[in-house]
Design a protein around this motif. Structure first.
Motif, mmCIF file in Angstrom:
data_model
loop_
_atom_site.group_PDB
_atom_site.id
_atom_site.type_symbol
_atom_site.label_atom_id
_atom_site.label_comp_id
_atom_site.label_asym_id
_atom_site.label_seq_id
_atom_site.Cartn_x
_atom_site.Cartn_y
_atom_site.Cartn_z
ATOM 1 N N ARG A 146 0.809 -1.209 0.000
ATOM 2 C CA ARG A 146 0.000 0.000 0.000
ATOM 3 C C ARG A 146 0.849 1.269 0.000
ATOM 4 N N TYR A 153 -0.564 10.015 -4.583
ATOM 5 C CA TYR A 153 -1.159 11.065 -3.760
ATOM 6 C C TYR A 153 -0.381 12.369 -3.866
ATOM 7 N N THR B 97 -9.629 5.125 -2.513
ATOM 8 C CA THR B 97 -8.755 4.750 -1.406
ATOM 9 C C THR B 97 -8.729 5.770 -0.263
ATOM 10 N N LYS B 136 -10.763 -2.228 4.937
ATOM 11 C CA LYS B 136 -9.540 -1.870 5.669
ATOM 12 C C LYS B 136 -8.307 -1.942 4.755
ATOM 13 N N TRP B 138 -8.121 -1.505 1.523
ATOM 14 C CA TRP B 138 -8.087 -0.482 0.470
ATOM 15 C C TRP B 138 -8.261 0.936 0.998
ATOM 16 N N SER B 139 -8.306 1.124 2.304
ATOM 17 C CA SER B 139 -8.371 2.495 2.809
ATOM 18 C C SER B 139 -6.969 2.901 3.244
ATOM 19 N N MET B 140 -6.439 3.967 2.642
ATOM 20 C CA MET B 140 -5.008 4.256 2.766
ATOM 21 C C MET B 140 -4.717 5.638 3.315
#
Lengths: 214, 198
Positions: A146, A153, B97, B136, B138-140
């Motif tokens: 990740r 971003y 995300t 959880k 894919w949440s960044m």
């Protein structure tokens, strides 16, 4: 020798942790407690992981060759690749940031691709002692994936803020799309891989050994 | 009895009196976390995260000023800016995300924890705890906080940069999520339900 749930006719529910007895009926059994579909091993783990991995390898090339950010200032346009941007930061003396970008955007995705390829090598499963190391490696790969999203971003923030035509504007290059796809594909690849496969061959070999001797 | 999700080794679960992390005896993989007061603490942390997440979405993350002109960016603004720059796919990835998945993660956790608090079993508990685990992944939020830290240097060279309240709120969400993940475990949740039901 250690007992694996599969060999004992048991299926672990990955949602609630209940050990279910494998039913005789065909089809995907459901967990008795929470209703999750149960699989002894993730379905088609090797094939799915390979497919996602190959796609990620292919897209890793445009992600690094094409420009990821284009900066325009008073008619002058410069575009940077991921590594080019990191080198520019280094030259400006911002080496800690340069290191973050190189690690998150270049080293981590490549290390992930190599690590998953190594885990998928069928020959590797001949070495029983590798299961421990392989599982540890898999957990690292699954955890770090990740963090590669950092560059995406940063791009979003720069593009959102630096819109001062004609003094300074920032745009994203095609590498951003390729890179985003690489991150998503490698994350999906590591999620479709099943580390339990690493433990299968050695155990099966030791179980069949006495029969062969008899 | 349970089995290790990483190596499939069947083993007896140790009974832990206080908070503990149970690891596989063969490969060291985490079997589950058991924290006695986890549901209540996790609920409190998730409610706080919900408030900060709302702030993080409404207010600007950063404001940049150059020659008297000001621009500012919000979380959703990052996604729309990428879309306007012709990178719709990347914009969608950012939105999913950083906005959609964290929001769903919070909602799913509230759905699991609020009923437990008032002594009920949540509707579709199995499906929701399954979904919660994928949300959880894919949440960044924490990665976005690192990205903001990295871009501060670059933006500071271009103009006058102001850190907006949303970035501090996002930092708070990051810490609250980390605290929640360190005590909340969907497997442990079933033990608490069983205890409530008994």
């Amino acid at each position: 020798m250690s007992v694996m749930a599969t060999h004992a006719g048991l299926l672990l529910c990955e949602t609630c942790g209940l050990l279910n007895r494998r039913p005789r009926a065909a089809g995907t059994p459901l967990c008795a407690r929470c209703g999750t579909g149960l699989h002894a091993r993730k379905p088609d783990a090797v094939v799915r992981t390979w497919a996602l991995l190959v796609a990620a390898y292919v897209l890793y090339i445009p992600a690094n060759v094409l420009p990821v950010l284009t900066t325009q200032s008073l008619g002058e346009e410069t575009s940077d690749t991921i590594l080019g941007g990191a080198i520019r930061l280094w030259a400006q003396g911002a080496w800690p940031l340069s290191v973050v970008i190189v690690v998150a955007s270049f080293v981590v995705p490549l290390a992930k691709l190599f690590a998953l390829t190594w885990l998928l090598m069928p020959a590797r499963r001949l070495f029983a002692g590798d299961a421990h190391r392989g599982t540890r490696l898999y957990r690292v790969v699954d955890f770090i994936g990740r963090w590669s999203m950092v560059d995406i971003y940063v791009g979003g923030l720069l593009v959102g803020l630096v819109q001062f035509y004609p003094f300074a504007t920032v745009g994203v290059g095609p590498a951003a799309a390729a890179f985003g796809a690489v991150v998503v594909l490698t994350m999906l690849a590591s999620r479709s891989f099943d580390p339990r496969l690493l433990w299968d061959t050695p155990v099966r070999a030791s179980r069949t050994a006495p029969n062969e001797g008899a | 009895m349970t089995a290790c999700p990483d190596c499939d080794y069947v083993q007896r679960e140790p009974q832990c009196v206080t908070a503990c992390v149970v690891r596989c005896r063969r490969c060291g993989g985490m079997l589950y976390r058991a924290v006695p007061s986890a549901p209540d603490s996790a609920l409190a942390l998730t409610l706080a995260a919900a408030v900060f997440f709302l702030i993080a979405n409404i207010l600007p993350l950063m404001t940049l000023e150059l020659y008297g002109r000001r621009t500012s960016v919000t979380l959703t603004g990052m996604a729309t800016a990428l879309h306007d720059a012709g990178m719709t796919g990347v914009g969608v990835l950012v939105f999913v995300t950083l906005v959609l998945m964290p929001a769903l993660e919070i909602l799913a956790r509230l759905h699991l924890l609020v009923p437990l608090r008032i002594g009920r079993v949540p509707w579709k508990i199995g499906a929701v705890s399954r979904l919660q685990a994928s949300f959880k992944v894919w949440s960044m939020v924490e990665v976005a906080v690192l990205a903001a830290t990295v871009s501060i240097h670059r933006l500071d060279q271009i103009g006058d940069l102001d850190i907006g309240p949303a970035l501090w709120a996002l930092g708070a969400v990051m810490i609250l999520f980390a605290a929640t993940h360190s005590i909340f475990d969907s497997r442990d949740l079933w033990t608490h339900y069983a205890r409530r039901a008994a």
